[in-house]
Motif scaffolding. Structure first.
Motif, mmCIF file in Angstrom:
data_model
loop_
_atom_site.group_PDB
_atom_site.id
_atom_site.type_symbol
_atom_site.label_atom_id
_atom_site.label_comp_id
_atom_site.label_asym_id
_atom_site.label_seq_id
_atom_site.Cartn_x
_atom_site.Cartn_y
_atom_site.Cartn_z
ATOM 1 N N UNK A 47 23.692 -19.717 18.797
ATOM 2 C CA UNK A 47 22.377 -19.188 19.172
ATOM 3 C C UNK A 47 21.900 -19.805 20.487
ATOM 4 N N UNK A 48 22.809 -19.772 21.487
ATOM 5 C CA UNK A 48 22.494 -20.255 22.832
ATOM 6 C C UNK A 48 22.642 -19.106 23.821
ATOM 7 N N UNK A 49 22.391 -19.380 25.066
ATOM 8 C CA UNK A 49 22.391 -18.376 26.127
ATOM 9 C C UNK A 49 23.722 -18.386 26.874
ATOM 10 N N UNK A 50 24.496 -17.323 26.718
ATOM 11 C CA UNK A 50 25.801 -17.229 27.377
ATOM 12 C C UNK A 50 25.664 -17.252 28.898
ATOM 13 N N UNK A 51 24.638 -16.592 29.428
ATOM 14 C CA UNK A 51 24.435 -16.588 30.889
ATOM 15 C C UNK A 51 24.138 -17.991 31.401
ATOM 16 N N UNK A 52 23.362 -18.755 30.659
ATOM 17 C CA UNK A 52 23.061 -20.131 31.069
ATOM 18 C C UNK A 52 24.327 -20.987 31.047
ATOM 19 N N UNK A 53 25.186 -20.758 30.052
ATOM 20 C CA UNK A 53 26.453 -21.478 29.986
ATOM 21 C C UNK A 53 27.278 -21.184 31.239
ATOM 22 N N UNK A 54 27.399 -19.909 31.582
ATOM 23 C CA UNK A 54 28.179 -19.531 32.770
ATOM 24 C C UNK A 54 27.560 -20.094 34.044
ATOM 25 N N UNK A 55 26.244 -20.122 34.120
ATOM 26 C CA UNK A 55 25.578 -20.667 35.305
ATOM 27 C C UNK A 55 25.862 -22.157 35.466
#
Length: 140
Positions: A47-55
């Motif tokens: 339940x985290x943000x995939x876009x934030x991970x990639x950033x």
């Protein structure tokens, strides 16, 4: 070294996964394999943000990208639980993450993993065509 797909989180950690991979690449000079399906699976499960991970991912160290499919299950509370299976088509949200990533970092060697329940050739070829369509505008 490849980012993992995860199904649970550690109660305590000194650094995030992306911080760890960044530091590992910096200290060793090793390249990284960024599996976009793993990012989506882990983000959904945690339940985290995939876009934030990639950033936050050290894309300067990426030598190859992976795409692949996953199975959708439910945990004991009925919440979605994704399992990285390499046995299904790449899901639309994974394609979108891939397109967003390619738009940011430019073209990169890409492998589509399909190891189980391998379909007929036209289905496999379609996956390759979709990747090529995303890569083409930024490769030009």
């Amino acid at each position: 070294l490849e980012n993992p797909s995860t199904y649970l989180a550690f109660a305590e950690s000194d650094m995030s996964e992306t911080e760890f991979l960044t530091e590992l690449a910096r200290r060793t000079g090793c390249g990284l394999l960024l599996d976009v399906n793993h990012v989506f699976v882990s983000a959904t499960n945690q339940k985290t943000d995939a876009q934030a991970y990639l950033a936050a991912f050290p894309t300067h160290a990426v030598g190859e990208l992976h795409l692949g499919g996953h199975d959708v299950q439910s945990d004991e509370h009925g919440a979605p639980l994704l399992i990285d299976s390499h046995g299904a088509a790449t899901a639309d949200p994974v394609w979108q993450l891939y397109a967003d990533l390619i738009a940011c970092i430019g073209p990169a060697p890409t492998l589509i993993e399909w190891d189980n329940d391998v379909p007929d050739w036209p289905v496999l070829r379609n996956e390759a065509v979709l990747a090529a369509q995303i890569l083409a505008p930024v490769a030009a």
